[in-house]
Write an enzyme that holds these catalytic residues in place. Structure first.
Site, PDB file in Angstrom:
ATOM      1  N   GLU A  83       0.821  -1.202   0.000  1.00  0.00           N
ATOM      2  CA  GLU A  83       0.000   0.000   0.000  1.00  0.00           C
ATOM      3  C   GLU A  83       0.862   1.262   0.000  1.00  0.00           C
ATOM      4  OE1 GLU A  83      -4.243  -1.052   1.940  1.00  0.00           O
ATOM      5  OE2 GLU A  83      -2.655  -0.716   3.409  1.00  0.00           O
ATOM      6  N   CYS A  88       3.652   8.545   0.968  1.00  0.00           N
ATOM      7  CA  CYS A  88       4.206   7.586   1.921  1.00  0.00           C
ATOM      8  C   CYS A  88       4.399   6.250   1.209  1.00  0.00           C
ATOM      9  CB  CYS A  88       3.242   7.448   3.097  1.00  0.00           C
ATOM     10  SG  CYS A  88       3.773   6.257   4.326  1.00  0.00           S
ATOM     11  N   CYS A 108       6.109  -7.556   7.134  1.00  0.00           N
ATOM     12  CA  CYS A 108       6.911  -7.084   8.246  1.00  0.00           C
ATOM     13  C   CYS A 108       7.272  -8.250   9.151  1.00  0.00           C
ATOM     14  CB  CYS A 108       6.087  -6.054   9.024  1.00  0.00           C
ATOM     15  SG  CYS A 108       6.778  -5.525  10.588  1.00  0.00           S
ATOM     16  N   CYS A 124       5.888  -5.237  15.982  1.00  0.00           N
ATOM     17  CA  CYS A 124       5.637  -4.187  16.968  1.00  0.00           C
ATOM     18  C   CYS A 124       4.193  -4.296  17.417  1.00  0.00           C
ATOM     19  CB  CYS A 124       5.915  -2.816  16.366  1.00  0.00           C
ATOM     20  SG  CYS A 124       7.640  -2.589  15.907  1.00  0.00           S
ATOM     21  N   CYS A 177       1.269  -2.056  15.927  1.00  0.00           N
ATOM     22  CA  CYS A 177       1.257  -1.816  14.486  1.00  0.00           C
ATOM     23  C   CYS A 177       0.497  -2.901  13.735  1.00  0.00           C
ATOM     24  CB  CYS A 177       2.697  -1.743  13.986  1.00  0.00           C
ATOM     25  SG  CYS A 177       2.820  -1.496  12.207  1.00  0.00           S
ATOM     26  N   CYS A 197      -1.363   6.199  10.514  1.00  0.00           N
ATOM     27  CA  CYS A 197      -0.145   5.609  11.058  1.00  0.00           C
ATOM     28  C   CYS A 197      -0.423   4.265  11.714  1.00  0.00           C
ATOM     29  CB  CYS A 197       0.456   6.569  12.085  1.00  0.00           C
ATOM     30  SG  CYS A 197       1.906   5.929  12.907  1.00  0.00           S
TER      31      CYS A 197
END
Length: 417
Positions: free
Chosen positions: A128, A143, A150, A154, A157, A380
């Site tokens: 994305e 962005c 990933c 975290c 997230c 975010c």
């Protein structure tokens, strides 16, 4: 949501015939920027390599300049449109190369004008990309993702719930910005420097410094003055703290640095950001103190997500001020953006303001970055694609595998100031 297909990107979704290439062949070719027919995408090839490729064809550096201008200044996606190159040479180039784009599988726009694209690459994996317009000026930041998935996990997230699939190639990274330009009609590159897509932030899916070489090559293409021409002062790279690559990034790219900090001490950071166990805060802060790109005019940004009852107490703010002593930096306080399945809650607004005031009293700017694009999960920590983890044997050659953290959405306005 709008589904859009890109006609110039060769497709590899169809099943292979008995005698044709297998899925693993497609994956390997995609990792090297190749289409199913073996042609190579010109997008993402460095200027130096393009010079060598043209020399192998008996062509001069002038041809490199022409190709570069058509691809990155004018944004063409068809070699036949490069009209100042002879038809004979265009045909020769087309035999081995093409100018591609990812396939757009989703195109969403938020009520606050944040724009999110889901892009599919040639092996079927997706990432994305988000455009965050500045609220006060007619410009904004794109962005960009550096990995599919990933591995940092975290705790706060959403991207961390998707395991790492693979690194993105230089072409796949820079083409995200090019798709955004396609969408906003910003070709050719504005000669006066006035543009809506004014900034790049490496804050999307993935940890950029675990895919450093590919990110470096992509950003060099984006910053090249004869093409896309984004000033290095308008590029920010966000990292969760990959200490060995931080100084190298400053030396080779000189872009702005943002640190996904989110905790003032090792015990808490170990809990919510497991990467801290490998690169503890002392090492991370030392790397920041030695970052070549840090200056009075461009401080390092310390990103700090506000988690209710976790990292938002007054003593946390005072500990942060002590932690960053000697680093020219500022803080961005990020209200936590809820995503499906998360147990965290956002710190109340009044408490965030009190936290910010403590940092300000200690000499550090600490603006609150209010969420953007929440209604399309573009804020975010909310980015995530449906790509599934691939077997390591299928992605060998995609670059070293690593880990990532998502810091997209409202944080992108950092670089637009």
């Amino acid at each position: 949501m709008t589904d859009v297909l890109t006609e110039n990107a060769p497709q590899t979704d169809a099943p292979a015939t008995q005698d044709g290439p297998s899925l693993s062949d497609f994956v390997t070719r995609a990792a090297n920027g190749q289409a199913a027919d073996g042609r190579r995408d010109l997008v993402g090839i460095t200027r130096e390599e393009l010079t060598e490729l043209m020399a192998d064809m008996g062509e001069s550096k002038f041809r490199v300049k022409q190709l570069w201008n058509w691809i990155y200044n004018r944004g063409v996606t068809n070699i036949d449109d490069m009209t100042n190159i002879s038809k004979k040479l265009r045909d020769r180039i087309s035999q081995d190369f093409y100018v591609g784009r990812p396939v757009l599988t989703a195109d969403q726009k938020s009520s606050d004008d944040t724009h999110k694209w889901l892009m599919k690459f040639h092996d079927g994996n997706e990432a994305e990309t988000v455009y965050i317009p500045d609220r006060n000026e007619d410009r904004g930041a794109v962005c960009i993702s550096s990995q599919v998935g990933c591995t940092l996990t975290c705790k706060f997230c959403h991207t961390g719930t998707q395991l790492l699939v693979r690194n993105l190639t230089p072409g796949e990274i820079v083409s995200q910005f090019m798709v955004a330009r396609d969408s906003y009609g910003e070709w050719p590159t504005p000669a006066n420097g006035i543009r809506r897509l004014s900034n790049i932030v490496m804050m999307g899916m993935g940890e950029p410094l675990f895919n450093y070489e590919n990110v470096r090559d992509a950003l060099r293409i984006a910053m090249d003055g004869e093409g896309i021409s984004i000033s290095r002062r308008r590029v920010t790279l966000s990292t969760s703290g990959v200490v060995p690559e931080i100084v190298r990034c400053g030396e080779e790219l000189g872009v702005g640095l943002a640190i996904s900090l989110h905790a003032p001490d090792d015990d808490l950071r170990n809990e919510i950001m497991p990467i801290n166990k490998k690169y503890p805060l002392k090492e991370l802060m030392d790397a920041c103190r030695n970052y070549p790109g840090m200056s009075n005019s461009r401080p390092i940004t310390m990103e700090y997500v506000m988690l209710k009852g976790v990292n938002d107490k007054p003593e946390h703010a005072r500990a942060l001020a002590k932690l960053v002593k000697g680093i020219h930096c500022k803080f961005n306080l990020i209200p936590f953006n809820k995503w499906p399945g998360s147990d965290y809650e956002c710190t109340p607004t009044n408490d965030i303001k009190k936290f910010a005031q403590i940092l300000l009293d200690n000499g550090y700017e600490a603006p609150i970055r209010w969420p953007r694009g929440r209604d399309i999960l573009a804020a975010c920590g909310q980015l995530k694609s449906e790509s599934q983890r691939l077997r390591k044997s299928r992605v060998s050659g995609c670059g070293k595998s690593g880990a990532g953290v998502d810091d997209s959405g409202d944080e992108a306005v950092v670089a637009a100031q």
